[in-house]
Design an enzyme around this catalytic site. Structure first.
Site, short mmCIF file in Angstrom:
data_model
loop_
_atom_site.label_atom_id
_atom_site.label_comp_id
_atom_site.label_asym_id
_atom_site.label_seq_id
_atom_site.Cartn_x
_atom_site.Cartn_y
_atom_site.Cartn_z
N SER A 115 -47.17 121.74 28.29
CA SER A 115 -45.73 121.60 28.52
C SER A 115 -45.42 121.04 29.90
O SER A 115 -44.39 121.36 30.49
CB SER A 115 -45.03 122.95 28.35
OG SER A 115 -45.30 123.81 29.45
N HIS A 174 -15.17 114.28 44.76
CA HIS A 174 -14.66 115.14 43.69
C HIS A 174 -13.89 114.30 42.69
O HIS A 174 -13.13 113.42 43.09
CB HIS A 174 -13.75 116.21 44.27
CG HIS A 174 -13.09 117.06 43.23
ND1 HIS A 174 -13.73 118.12 42.63
CD2 HIS A 174 -11.85 116.99 42.67
CE1 HIS A 174 -12.91 118.68 41.75
NE2 HIS A 174 -11.76 118.01 41.76
#
EC number: 1.8.1.4
Length: 481
Positions: free
Chosen positions: A196, A460
């Site tokens: 993995s 933002h």
């Protein structure tokens, strides 16, 4: 008489071809030797084509959630394996041709074949044992061939290949490596992924998105073992929510091949053995350097655990011989190879103030869904080293842009030295975090302090605001949680 160069590079992967370009830029007569595909494994069978596959998976995942965004889809969307693979191979072919163009543009000679060091400063190039396997990846024009070549400096950039476990060796039919997993003739109904790390979990994520029943078997206690355990726990939860079956602290002890299927005997941490049957298995248990048949032993070049031993400038213990990239050891990442190539060549050229590669500042990215990205120390490693630390976290669930995108499952985690304010590590899980991590890489490279990060204005609304909020959280000043 042998043709002579200032620099000969063996291998045209990310480390090799970038080193060749930089050498040419610095006025060094340069040649590059390749035995298979320009661009190496990364461009042809690794980083790039897997990202093309994962993009198809991402688009399919979005289509399956149209309703969440107020969109109505008439009918259903299903994958066309042949078309998905075809797009991936076309992307690879385009970039393969691009490397050949860059060699020509920078007046770098391409030598086609397999190189062997015969003495310091000399190689003999013989016929390649790995012929080009795809018509869309043709040989560049006007390449040089077999013969003897000399150079003041020889850089080994031969990359790595999949490691195989005894008794579970890939056969290209039932047990695949990344090579077969990249270009299946048809999608299997079920798949076992052994390992993995980045390769294993990316293929597991891709095939699950394609509707395949996927089981992952990992010998370590956590998936993606090199990553921060808190981050991988979040990733595991999301992967399992998508339907992946994951076994950790488990190992495949043997396999039994049937007619079109394979059964894996999986031993779990409690000593019990389960039998899991699937159409195919992917072996993704690591890679090892390509150091064979290069003549290294005869010249006394030191190797260790299947890799060439080299310092931060790529120098080996033998003057005039260098090693970069995967063949020089972990982390085995394309961007590390590129940087090592530039550093090595600039040192050869005698440039002032060349800094050695700092492997502690090499970012790592895994492009599964959700993505994982990191740089620097994990929390566990920092504690192991005895560092007194501050840890900050911020969840995507409190970020306006992530919520608007429907991608609110993720987190940013930062680790600072409590005394100095030094950024020791940054770890992320969530949508597109592989594009965010570079902000912390730059900060770490510039030795940015916590105060400088906290007083940096982030735009933002952006997901990147989670980075600043995580820093603020480390110092008890978080604003939006």
């Amino acid at each position: 008489m042998a043709e002579s160069y200032d620099v000969i590079i063996i291998g045209s992967g990310p480390g090799g071809y970038v080193a060749a370009i930089r050498a040419s830029q610095l006025g060094l007569k340069t040649a590059i030797v390749e035995r298979e595909h320009m661009g190496g494994i990364c461009l042809n069978w690794g980083c790039i084509p897997t990202k093309a596959l994962l993009r198809s998976a991402e688009v399919l995942d979005h289509a399956n959630h149209f309703k969440d965004f107020g969109l109505v889809l008439e009918g259903s969307v299903k994958p066309d394996a042949k078309a998905v693979v075809g797009r991936s191979r076309a992307v690879s072919a385009r970039l393969n041709a691009g490397v050949g163009f860059l060699m020509k543009k920078n007046k770098i000679d391409i030598i086609w074949g397999e190189a062997k060091l015969t003495k310091p400063g000399e190689i003999v190039v013989g016929k390649s044992s790995k012929p080009v396997v795809e018509p869309q990846h043709p040989l560049p024009k006007n390449v040089k061939g077999e013969g003897t070549y000399t150079a003041k400096h020889i850089i080994i950039a031969t990359g790595a290949r999949p490691r195989a476990l005894p008794g579970i060796e890939p056969d290209g039919k039932l047990i695949w490596t990344y090579f077969e997993a990249l270009k299946p003739d048809a999608l299997p109904k079920s798949l076992i992924v052994m390992g993995s790390g980045a390769i294993g979990i990316e293929f597991a994520s891709f095939y699950r998105s394609m509707g395949v029943d996927v089981t992952v078997v990992e010998v370590m206690p956590t998936i993606m073992p090199v990553e921060d355990a808190e981050i991988t726990a979040i990733a595991r939860k999301q992967l399992e929510k998508r339907g992946l079956k994951i076994f950790t602290s488990a190992k495949v002890t043997k396999v039994e091949k049937g007619a079109g299927s394979i059964t894996a005997h999986v031993e779990t941490s409690d000593g019990k053995v389960q039998q899991i049957t699937a159409d195919r298995m992917i072996s993704a248990v690591g890679v090892q350097g390509n150091i064979e048949n290069l003549g290294l032993e005869a010249l006394g070049v030191k190797t260790d655990r299947g890799c060439v031993v080299a310092d931060g400038y790529g120098k080996t213990n033998v003057a005039g011989i260098y090693a970069i990239g995967d063949v020089a050891g972990p982390p085995m990442l394309a961007h590390k190879a590129e940087h090592e190539g530039v550093v090595c060549v600039e040192k050869i050229a005698g440039l002032p103030n060349v800094h050695p590669t700092d492997k502690g500042k090499v970012p790592g990215c895994t492009y599964c869904n959700p993505q994982v990205a990191s740089v620097g120390l994990t929390e566990a490693k920092a504690k192991e080293l005895g560092r007194d630390i501050r840890v900050g976290r911020f969840s995507f669930a409190a970020n306006g842009k992530a919520i608007a995108l429907g991608e609110d499952q993720g987190m940013v985690k930062v680790i600072f030295d409590k005394k100095t304010g030094e950024l020791l590590g940054a770890h992320m899980v969530g949508a597109e975090v592989t594009e965010l991590i570079q902000g912390f890489v730059v900060a770490m490279n510039l030795e940015t302090t916590e105060e400088e990060l906290m007083h940096t204005i982030f735009p933002h609304p952006t997901v990147s605001e989670t980075m600043k909020e995580a820093v603020l959280d480390a110092y008890g000043r978080v604003l939006n949680a």
